[in-house]
Design an enzyme around this catalytic site. Structure first.
Site, PDB file in Angstrom:
ATOM      1  N   CYS A 381       0.875  -1.314  -0.336  1.00 33.25           N
ATOM      2  CA  CYS A 381      -0.046   0.390  -0.054  1.00 33.25           C
ATOM      3  C   CYS A 381       0.747   1.315  -0.138  1.00 33.25           C
ATOM      4  O   CYS A 381       1.201   1.674  -0.225  1.00 33.25           O
ATOM      5  CB  CYS A 381      -0.853  -0.434   1.010  1.00 33.25           C
ATOM      6  SG  CYS A 381      -2.133   1.279   0.607  1.00 33.25           S
ATOM      7  N   HIS A 507      -3.837  -4.661   0.027  1.00 34.08           N
ATOM      8  CA  HIS A 507      -2.702  -5.115   1.707  1.00 34.08           C
ATOM      9  C   HIS A 507      -3.086  -6.674   1.501  1.00 34.08           C
ATOM     10  O   HIS A 507      -3.708  -7.764   1.949  1.00 34.08           O
ATOM     11  CB  HIS A 507      -3.922  -4.920   2.500  1.00 34.08           C
ATOM     12  CG  HIS A 507      -3.520  -3.111   3.329  1.00 34.08           C
ATOM     13  ND1 HIS A 507      -2.591  -2.955   3.832  1.00 34.08           N
ATOM     14  CD2 HIS A 507      -3.996  -2.650   3.028  1.00 34.08           C
ATOM     15  CE1 HIS A 507      -2.427  -1.760   3.709  1.00 34.08           C
ATOM     16  NE2 HIS A 507      -3.164  -1.248   2.755  1.00 34.08           N
ATOM     17  N   GLU A 509      -1.274  -8.393   3.230  1.00 33.15           N
ATOM     18  CA  GLU A 509      -1.316  -9.955   4.377  1.00 33.15           C
ATOM     19  C   GLU A 509      -2.736 -10.048   4.590  1.00 33.15           C
ATOM     20  O   GLU A 509      -2.541 -11.030   6.198  1.00 33.15           O
ATOM     21  CB  GLU A 509       0.253  -8.687   5.966  1.00 33.15           C
ATOM     22  CG  GLU A 509      -1.498  -7.726   5.835  1.00 33.15           C
ATOM     23  CD  GLU A 509      -0.874  -6.518   4.801  1.00 33.15           C
ATOM     24  OE1 GLU A 509      -0.215  -6.195   4.139  1.00 33.15           O
ATOM     25  OE2 GLU A 509      -1.033  -4.778   5.491  1.00 33.15           O
TER      26      GLU A 509
HETATM   27  N1  GLN Z   1      -2.300   6.470   3.488  1.00 33.31           N
HETATM   28  C1  GLN Z   1      -1.986   6.038   1.788  1.00 33.31           C
HETATM   29  C2  GLN Z   1      -3.266   5.798   0.838  1.00 33.31           C
HETATM   30  O1  GLN Z   1      -4.476   6.559   1.936  1.00 33.31           O
HETATM   31  C3  GLN Z   1      -1.754   4.575   2.200  1.00 33.31           C
HETATM   32  C4  GLN Z   1      -2.432   4.107   2.917  1.00 33.31           C
HETATM   33  C5  GLN Z   1      -2.318   2.396   3.779  1.00 33.31           C
HETATM   34  O2  GLN Z   1      -0.711   2.376   3.447  1.00 33.31           O
HETATM   35  N2  GLN Z   1      -3.692   1.831   3.843  1.00 33.31           N
HETATM   36  O3  GLN Z   1      -3.426   5.809   0.322  1.00 33.31           O
END
Ligand code: GLN
Length: 537
Positions: A381, A507, A509
């Site tokens: 992410c 994600h 994970e």
């Molecule tokens: N802050 C980033 C976004 O909102 C990444 C979010 C995250 O890593 N979950 O896109």
């Protein structure tokens, strides 16, 4: 349908969630269908708006619900499919009650905690049973007995048991037995008091799970049984595990907990077959290989901020018969002391998700160090956004390239707000959330690892790669190996001709389990082990 209610006493952080999840593991392996849910007494509608300092990780489900990290344990320890209905907060309960009040559902009445709030909670317990068609519903009550916020939940489960009928409900209380070093003794008094609080409300636990650093002897078990009004055989020891949380189900099985539960709930099943689970533990305890992974984040002092990431890394290790030493690296430390110094000796570098500007420059330096020195890099992410910012600045020479999240006036907004987010003003539950389909480029590293060209992964973000820069990146060699089916959103980037350089906007994970390690984590650990930079330092 049978119900197990898990409460906690004396202190928080006892591992109630792990205990509940482990019971799930054991019951599933006895052939039962289980589901698990968590009740959280706080007033936030969900934990999505809380910082990791307050709450630890926010765990995201397929349906996009932002939930408590205990749901991560439930999914990792069992095969149950969870939805937003598996995590109920006081905020949600009150929201429902107040909506009904405004609609006039209670017309003429005074709306009260008992019965209106407690009825709402009981409805939820019934609904989850109906939705899941489970044999056993395990419900964990967050917090500690005695907390003011938790009272309506405890009252509701008491009322629920009253109507559910004999033999259909089991109360399991997880408690703490402190070891007093100076006296060389385990002490039962806090547990006696905690259970007394529970009995005051009208609940006598059927099972007492005792978290302790040292084994309970016969005398202590007798004492706990007598003073807490729990059968001797229902006093269960849950001693601190030596190597891994995945040992907990085996330990509870040795204590006879699943047998006891099945007897008390009149569930006639064969014993749990734990052979597969045992093999996982063997690989965890005595792996053939070892590797060190640096996780570069900004909540490194917190155990729980990147819970699922750490677990998925460990699962990737299990798949490679490789023990993983996870080092939490403070991104700001890299800003101060330089990547070469701080990151020397790691087999692989992982940059997890995150929000807010602090530490981003350190993470960018980590990505650069990994790319330039052929050290395996895995970005999740924010970790993908960081990788593209780094590539923009140092390969494409786009000076000042950034994400508009961190620099609204950047001359090169390579990461920009998602179109669908342009008019969003509310913060709660409004990100791009949950499972989304993704198409992989044939022959890319991602496609090879997944062994498939269509995948579904969970998301939680507002920002996204800016397509205006796509061609520039591609001609400089960055591969966009995963995209939304319409090609509109970049989901995975890779640097080819590298030991392993892959980052995803989603994600992964959240979908890894010890018995089903996620392919990307498997690949990352395999590469980290193969590189084994430890040898060269
Ligand atoms: N802050 C980033 C976004 O909102 C990444 C979010 C995250 O890593 N979950 O896109």
């Amino acid at each position: 349908m049978k119900h197990i209610f898990v409460t906690g006493g004396v202190v928080s952080s006892l591992g109630k969630g792990l205990t509940a999840a482990s019971i799930g593991t054991l019951l599933e392996r006895r052939g039962l269908k289980v589901t698990l849910q968590k009740f959280d007494p706080y007033l936030n509608v969900d934990p999505g708006t809380m910082s990791p300092f307050q709450h630890g990780e926010v765990y995201v489900l397929d349906d996009g619900a932002e939930t408590d990290l205990d749901l991560g344990h439930y999914e990792r320890f069992t095969s149950t499919k969870l939805t937003r209905f598996n995590n109920l907060t006081s905020g949600q309960v009150y929201q429902r009650v107040l909506d009904k009040e405004r609609r006039g559902d209670y017309l003429g009445k005074t709306v009260q905690v008992i019965p209106h709030v407690t009825d709402e909670i009981q409805n939820r317990i019934r609904e989850i049973g109906e939705k899941s068609d489970a044999d056993v519903v395990i419900t964990e009550i967050g917090g500690t007995i005695g907390d003011i916020e938790g009272l309506p939940f405890v009252e509701a489960i008491r009322e629920f048991a009253l109507n559910a009928g004999q033999g259909n409900v089991l109360f399991l209380h997880v408690t703490f037995i402190p070891y007093i070093k100076a006296a060389g003794e385990l002490k039962t008094k806090p547990t006696q008091q905690g259970v007394a609080k529970l009995r005051e409300i009208g609940i006598t636990p059927d099972v007492l799970v005792c978290r302790c650093e040292k084994p309970l002897n016969k005398e202590l078990r007798q004492k706990l049984s007598l003073f807490c009004n729990v059968q001797y055989e229902a006093v269960i020891e849950e001693i601190d595990v030596e190597h891994s949380i995945y040992e907990v189900p085996l330990m509870l099985q040795r204590e006879g907990l699943d047998d006891l539960i099945c007897r008390k709930l009149a569930l006639d099943t064969p014993p749990a077959d734990m052979s597969e689970w045992r093999e996982i533990i063997r690989k965890l305890i005595a792996p053939r290989h070892r590797v060190r992974i640096g996780v570069v984040g900004k909540y490194v002092e917190l155990q729980d901020a990147y819970k699922s990431v750490y677990e998925a890394v460990i699962h990737g290790g299990v798949a490679n018969d490789c023990g993983v030493e996870i080092e939490r690296v403070e991104a700001e430390d890299i800003e101060k002391n330089g990547a070469a110094k701080v990151l020397k000796g790691y087999g692989g570098i992982l940059v997890p998700g995150g929000f807010g500007e602090r530490g981003t420059e350190g993470k960018i330096l980590a990505a650069q160090y990994a790319r330039e020195n052929n050290v395996p890099y895995f970005g999740l992410c924010l970790g993908m956004q960081i990788a593209t910012i780094e590539f923009a600045r140092n390969v494409l020479n786009l000076e000042g390239a950034h994400s508009v999240e961190f620099d609204a006036d950047t001359p090169h907004p390579v990461i920009a707000l998602l179109d669908e987010q342009q008019n969003v003003t509310d913060k709660g539950g409004t990100m791009r959330l949950g499972s989304q389909p993704c198409k992989l480029t044939p022959d890319s590293l991602a496609a090879k690892l997944y062994g498939s060209e269509e995948i579904h992964e969970r998301h939680r973000h507002r920002y996204e790669f800016n397509n205006a820069y796509r061609e520039q990146f591609e001609s400089a060699g960055l591969v966009f190996s995963g995209q939304s089916p319409d090609g509109g959103l970049v989901e995975i980037v890779e640097v080819p001709d590298h030991s392993f350089y892959l980052a995803s906007q989603f994600h992964p994970e959240f979908k890894s389990k010890p018995n089903e390690p996620h392919p990307l984590f498997q690949g990352f650990i395999a590469a980290a082990h193969a590189c084994d930079h430890n040898k060269n330092v």
